[in-house]
Design a protein around this motif. Structure first.
Motif, PDB file in Angstrom:
ATOM      1  N   LEU A 109       0.813  -1.214   0.000  1.00 29.55           N
ATOM      2  CA  LEU A 109       0.000   0.000   0.000  1.00 29.55           C
ATOM      3  C   LEU A 109       0.845   1.262   0.000  1.00 29.55           C
ATOM      4  O   LEU A 109       0.395   2.320  -0.453  1.00 29.55           O
ATOM      5  CB  LEU A 109      -0.945  -0.011   1.202  1.00 29.55           C
ATOM      6  N   ARG A 110       2.070   1.171   0.502  1.00 27.98           N
ATOM      7  CA  ARG A 110       2.942   2.354   0.466  1.00 27.98           C
ATOM      8  C   ARG A 110       3.338   2.687  -0.969  1.00 27.98           C
ATOM      9  O   ARG A 110       3.396   3.856  -1.359  1.00 27.98           O
ATOM     10  CB  ARG A 110       4.172   2.119   1.341  1.00 27.98           C
ATOM     11  N   THR A 111       3.599   1.637  -1.750  1.00 29.52           N
ATOM     12  CA  THR A 111       3.883   1.872  -3.162  1.00 29.52           C
ATOM     13  C   THR A 111       2.637   2.361  -3.877  1.00 29.52           C
ATOM     14  O   THR A 111       2.691   3.278  -4.713  1.00 29.52           O
ATOM     15  CB  THR A 111       4.388   0.576  -3.826  1.00 29.52           C
ATOM     16  N   THR A 112       1.508   1.765  -3.556  1.00 28.10           N
ATOM     17  CA  THR A 112       0.244   2.163  -4.185  1.00 28.10           C
ATOM     18  C   THR A 112      -0.111   3.605  -3.881  1.00 28.10           C
ATOM     19  O   THR A 112      -0.785   4.268  -4.671  1.00 28.10           O
ATOM     20  CB  THR A 112      -0.889   1.238  -3.702  1.00 28.10           C
ATOM     21  N   ALA A 113       0.357   4.116  -2.737  1.00 24.18           N
ATOM     22  CA  ALA A 113       0.053   5.493  -2.345  1.00 24.18           C
ATOM     23  C   ALA A 113       0.946   6.521  -3.032  1.00 24.18           C
ATOM     24  O   ALA A 113       0.700   7.728  -2.906  1.00 24.18           O
ATOM     25  CB  ALA A 113       0.178   5.636  -0.828  1.00 24.18           C
ATOM     26  N   ARG A 114       1.980   6.072  -3.741  1.00 24.31           N
ATOM     27  CA  ARG A 114       2.799   7.035  -4.475  1.00 24.31           C
ATOM     28  C   ARG A 114       1.916   7.798  -5.459  1.00 24.31           C
ATOM     29  O   ARG A 114       1.051   7.228  -6.105  1.00 24.31           O
ATOM     30  CB  ARG A 114       3.910   6.317  -5.237  1.00 24.31           C
ATOM     31  N   PRO A 115       2.130   9.112  -5.603  1.00 27.94           N
ATOM     32  CA  PRO A 115       1.234   9.911  -6.449  1.00 27.94           C
ATOM     33  C   PRO A 115       1.042   9.351  -7.852  1.00 27.94           C
ATOM     34  O   PRO A 115      -0.080   9.320  -8.360  1.00 27.94           O
ATOM     35  CB  PRO A 115       1.920  11.287  -6.482  1.00 27.94           C
ATOM     36  N   GLN A 116       2.113   8.883  -8.507  1.00 25.05           N
ATOM     37  CA  GLN A 116       1.976   8.391  -9.871  1.00 25.05           C
ATOM     38  C   GLN A 116       1.090   7.158  -9.924  1.00 25.05           C
ATOM     39  O   GLN A 116       0.257   7.012 -10.821  1.00 25.05           O
ATOM     40  CB  GLN A 116       3.348   8.070 -10.471  1.00 25.05           C
ATOM     41  N   VAL A 117       1.244   6.262  -8.951  1.00 27.97           N
ATOM     42  CA  VAL A 117       0.434   5.042  -8.931  1.00 27.97           C
ATOM     43  C   VAL A 117      -0.995   5.362  -8.507  1.00 27.97           C
ATOM     44  O   VAL A 117      -1.964   4.908  -9.140  1.00 27.97           O
ATOM     45  CB  VAL A 117       1.055   3.996  -7.984  1.00 27.97           C
ATOM     46  N   LEU A 118      -1.147   6.137  -7.446  1.00 26.70           N
ATOM     47  CA  LEU A 118      -2.476   6.448  -6.918  1.00 26.70           C
ATOM     48  C   LEU A 118      -3.333   7.177  -7.948  1.00 26.70           C
ATOM     49  O   LEU A 118      -4.485   6.808  -8.201  1.00 26.70           O
ATOM     50  CB  LEU A 118      -2.345   7.286  -5.648  1.00 26.70           C
ATOM     51  N   LEU A 119      -2.771   8.225  -8.551  1.00 28.28           N
ATOM     52  CA  LEU A 119      -3.541   9.008  -9.510  1.00 28.28           C
ATOM     53  C   LEU A 119      -3.832   8.222 -10.787  1.00 28.28           C
ATOM     54  O   LEU A 119      -4.900   8.369 -11.394  1.00 28.28           O
ATOM     55  CB  LEU A 119      -2.797  10.301  -9.833  1.00 28.28           C
ATOM     56  N   THR A 120      -2.894   7.375 -11.191  1.00 32.56           N
ATOM     57  CA  THR A 120      -3.152   6.528 -12.355  1.00 32.56           C
ATOM     58  C   THR A 120      -4.294   5.564 -12.070  1.00 32.56           C
ATOM     59  O   THR A 120      -5.165   5.340 -12.928  1.00 32.56           O
ATOM     60  CB  THR A 120      -1.889   5.737 -12.749  1.00 32.56           C
ATOM     61  N   ASN A 121      -4.313   5.000 -10.877  1.00 32.50           N
ATOM     62  CA  ASN A 121      -5.397   4.079 -10.527  1.00 32.50           C
ATOM     63  C   ASN A 121      -6.741   4.799 -10.440  1.00 32.50           C
ATOM     64  O   ASN A 121      -7.778   4.247 -10.837  1.00 32.50           O
ATOM     65  CB  ASN A 121      -5.081   3.373  -9.211  1.00 32.50           C
ATOM     66  N   ILE A 122      -6.748   6.023  -9.923  1.00 31.99           N
ATOM     67  CA  ILE A 122      -8.000   6.799  -9.890  1.00 31.99           C
ATOM     68  C   ILE A 122      -8.482   7.075 -11.311  1.00 31.99           C
ATOM     69  O   ILE A 122      -9.669   6.908 -11.628  1.00 31.99           O
ATOM     70  CB  ILE A 122      -7.793   8.115  -9.114  1.00 31.99           C
ATOM     71  N   ALA A 123      -7.553   7.483 -12.171  1.00 32.79           N
ATOM     72  CA  ALA A 123      -7.923   7.717 -13.577  1.00 32.79           C
ATOM     73  C   ALA A 123      -8.412   6.431 -14.231  1.00 32.79           C
ATOM     74  O   ALA A 123      -9.312   6.452 -15.075  1.00 32.79           O
ATOM     75  CB  ALA A 123      -6.730   8.286 -14.343  1.00 32.79           C
ATOM     76  N   SER A 124      -7.843   5.297 -13.830  1.00 37.63           N
ATOM     77  CA  SER A 124      -8.244   4.014 -14.408  1.00 37.63           C
ATOM     78  C   SER A 124      -9.688   3.671 -14.053  1.00 37.63           C
ATOM     79  O   SER A 124     -10.432   3.130 -14.889  1.00 37.63           O
ATOM     80  CB  SER A 124      -7.308   2.903 -13.919  1.00 37.63           C
ATOM     81  N   VAL A 125     -10.092   3.958 -12.826  1.00 34.83           N
ATOM     82  CA  VAL A 125     -11.487   3.740 -12.438  1.00 34.83           C
ATOM     83  C   VAL A 125     -12.407   4.567 -13.330  1.00 34.83           C
ATOM     84  O   VAL A 125     -13.424   4.070 -13.851  1.00 34.83           O
ATOM     85  CB  VAL A 125     -11.706   4.104 -10.961  1.00 34.83           C
ATOM     86  N   LEU A 126     -12.041   5.823 -13.546  1.00 29.30           N
ATOM     87  CA  LEU A 126     -12.878   6.723 -14.339  1.00 29.30           C
ATOM     88  C   LEU A 126     -12.910   6.317 -15.813  1.00 29.30           C
ATOM     89  O   LEU A 126     -13.968   6.337 -16.451  1.00 29.30           O
ATOM     90  CB  LEU A 126     -12.364   8.158 -14.191  1.00 29.30           C
ATOM     91  N   VAL A 127     -11.759   5.943 -16.358  1.00 28.87           N
ATOM     92  CA  VAL A 127     -11.725   5.502 -17.755  1.00 28.87           C
ATOM     93  C   VAL A 127     -12.510   4.202 -17.921  1.00 28.87           C
ATOM     94  O   VAL A 127     -13.225   4.013 -18.907  1.00 28.87           O
ATOM     95  CB  VAL A 127     -10.269   5.333 -18.237  1.00 28.87           C
ATOM     96  N   GLY A 128     -12.386   3.290 -16.954  1.00 28.79           N
ATOM     97  CA  GLY A 128     -13.164   2.063 -17.009  1.00 28.79           C
ATOM     98  C   GLY A 128     -14.661   2.352 -17.013  1.00 28.79           C
ATOM     99  O   GLY A 128     -15.429   1.723 -17.746  1.00 28.79           O
ATOM    100  N   PHE A 129     -15.071   3.324 -16.213  1.00 27.02           N
ATOM    101  CA  PHE A 129     -16.479   3.741 -16.181  1.00 27.02           C
ATOM    102  C   PHE A 129     -16.898   4.251 -17.553  1.00 27.02           C
ATOM    103  O   PHE A 129     -17.926   3.838 -18.105  1.00 27.02           O
ATOM    104  CB  PHE A 129     -16.658   4.841 -15.133  1.00 27.02           C
ATOM    105  N   ALA A 130     -16.098   5.173 -18.119  1.00 34.57           N
ATOM    106  CA  ALA A 130     -16.451   5.777 -19.404  1.00 34.57           C
ATOM    107  C   ALA A 130     -16.455   4.749 -20.531  1.00 34.57           C
ATOM    108  O   ALA A 130     -17.306   4.784 -21.427  1.00 34.57           O
ATOM    109  CB  ALA A 130     -15.488   6.917 -19.719  1.00 34.57           C
TER     110      ALA A 130
END
Length: 487
Positions: free
Chosen positions: A259-280
């Motif tokens: 989770l510490r790696t997942t919390a890195r800004p590049q990983v975290l923000l990419t994953n958030i964008a991935s949720v949104l792109v998956g939705f779209a």
């Protein structure tokens, strides 16, 4: 026995892995044309038959992170073969089913094989030369769209002109071919990043339970009632379970997900964008087929058969592969964060075009092509961003979590679009069908979500904190045109 990295031909390796990704994607859509027949085929109710699709999504979401971690621990090549084995066994069990329970078991086992796609992308980092990596990732990511594009019309044709069991036996045969090709033509990675670690069984159980508690009400809430005791209780159980899981992951020495790696800004923000792109991505995939198949007499339907609808939508999936070289070039020149943002913007443009294109089959096909071009660009950039921010020992696990984020987006999209279309209806021949306004609202939601995804992508740091990343490899890519044939 797999060949060595020195003996491997990069183009062949990429082709085999992309073919495997296509087959895995086909297994997800193959059952769609027969979903209306399943109640009579399996002697069950329509509500129970819907679990034939739901169980694959649930098991896939739960097992994908597990497959990724096992790939990091024991070898991605080995886990690719295991994933292919799940696809074979699951398809065979489903093909021999004559009742609901065996069919659900078979479809669940098939869901355990969907980790093949993130595992294949991660293995590319280990066995391909840096100058081939960007285009190869884009092509592998595009296999998702190609599998869906080809799977739907082919499955519809088979279901219409042959036994439904042929769908599953064909999937088993294709999966067996994938295993053979991977075993013979794809090299085993020379170095495993975390050979001394151990598998986190508690973390796997906790994440699996939390995801089931979350995805069940998201998938079935419309039928159960969004305010029902079952739905709210499962949401509450999910929150508690995932919180406890996070507490455990932060304290164990070998977590399933760092989770510490997942919390890195590049990983975290990419994953958030991935949720949104998956939705779209999934929104238009739900809306357009319904528009295509509604009777023309409704005033907004196209009156297409299932086979006709699949053929009209097929070019959209193929566009994902055709534009994958452009995405690789853009990532090499400007960075994958820009490619992700551009992809999300193109998706939003595709949704926006529906305002003038929704009145004809040609217009709908054009809209699907535009949105899928954006999906292809975005999906090709996500693995590059993830692998650019995590150490080699966590490549498969991190990619699997990113795939899970996209799955969460599609699940939420299905729920939201379902609610919109179910509540905005018009009467046709005594039956309530989604109204034209309901479709417009659904498409507008997709456009807004895509724009938000573009905004999130632009906030991703230009450079990750760690220097050992994929950005260096992408920067080494030449800006010459990369063709799909070469890849």
């Amino acid at each position: 026995m797999a060949i060595s990295e020195k003996e491997a031909r990069p183009g062949v390796v990429v082709g085999v892995l992309a073919f495997g990704g296509t087959v895995a994607a086909i297994t997800q859509t193959a059952v769609v044309p027969i979903i209306g027949q399943l109640p009579s085929l399996l002697d069950t109710s329509a509500a129970n038959a819907s679990w034939v699709i739901t169980v694959t999504l649930l098991v896939g979401a739960v097992f994908t992170p597990v497959a990724g971690k096992l790939g990091d621990l024991y070898g991605k090549h080995r886990m690719l073969l295991v994933s292919g084995g799940f696809l074979i066994v699951g398809a065979a069990v489903a093909a021999m089913s004559s009742s609901l329970v065996p069919m659900l078991i078979g479809r669940g086992i098939q869901g355990m094989g969907v980790g093949l796609i993130p595992l294949g992308i991660s293995l590319m980092r280990d066995v391909l030369p840096p100058q081939r990596l960007g285009s190869s990732i884009a092509l592998m990511s595009a296999s998702l769209g190609v599998g869906g594009a080809l799977g739907l019309p082919v499955a519809a044709a088979v279901a219409q002109y042959a036994s439904w069991r042929v769908l599953f036996w064909a999937a088993a045969a294709l999966s067996a071919l994938v295993i053979v090709l991977i075993a013979i033509l794809v090299p085993t990675e020379a170095k495993r990043g975390d050979a001394g670690g151990r598998f986190d069984f508690v973390g796997a159980a906790g994440l699996g339970a939390g995801l089931v508690f979350l995805l069940l009400p998201v998938s079935k809430g419309a039928g159960w009632g969004w305010t029902s005791t079952t739905t709210l209780g499962l949401f509450a159980a999910s929150a508690v379970t995932l919180a406890a899981w996070g507490w455990w992951e932060l304290r164990t020495g070998d977590p399933l997900v760092d989770l510490r790696t997942t919390a890195r800004p590049q990983v975290l923000l990419t994953n958030i964008a991935s949720v949104l792109v998956g939705f779209a991505m999934y929104g238009q995939a739900l809306i357009v087929p319904q528009l295509m198949q509604l009777p023309a007499a409704t005033g907004h339907g196209m009156g297409q058969t299932m086979l006709g609808m699949g053929l009209w939508m097929a070019p959209g999936g193929l566009m994902m592969m055709a534009l994958s070289p452009a995405g690789a070039k853009l990532s090499a020149a400007r960075g994958p964060r820009v490619t992700l943002a551009v992809g999300a913007l193109v998706i939003a443009i595709g949704y926006g075009s529906s305002a003038v294109l929704m009145g004809s089959t040609w217009g709908l096909m054009t809209m699907v092509c535009i949105t899928n071009i954006g999906v292809g660009l975005a999906y090709g950039a996500m693995p590059a961003l993830i692998m650019g921010a995590v150490p080699l020992s966590e490549t498969a696990s991190a990619n699997s979590i990113n795939t899970l984020m996209r799955s969460l987006g599609t699940s939420v999209s299905a729920a939201v679009v379902g609610v919109v279309l179910a509540n905005m209806t018009t009467d046709f021949a005594g039956h309530a069908v989604p109204s034209e306004r309901g479709f417009h609202v659904g498409l507008l939601i997709g456009a807004v979500v895509a724009l938000v995804a573009a905004g999130v992508a632009l906030t991703i740091p230009r450079r990750p904190a760690e220097p050992t990343d994929l950005d260096t490899e992408l920067a080494n890519l030449s800006t010459r045109s990369v063709s799909v044939a070469k890849a």
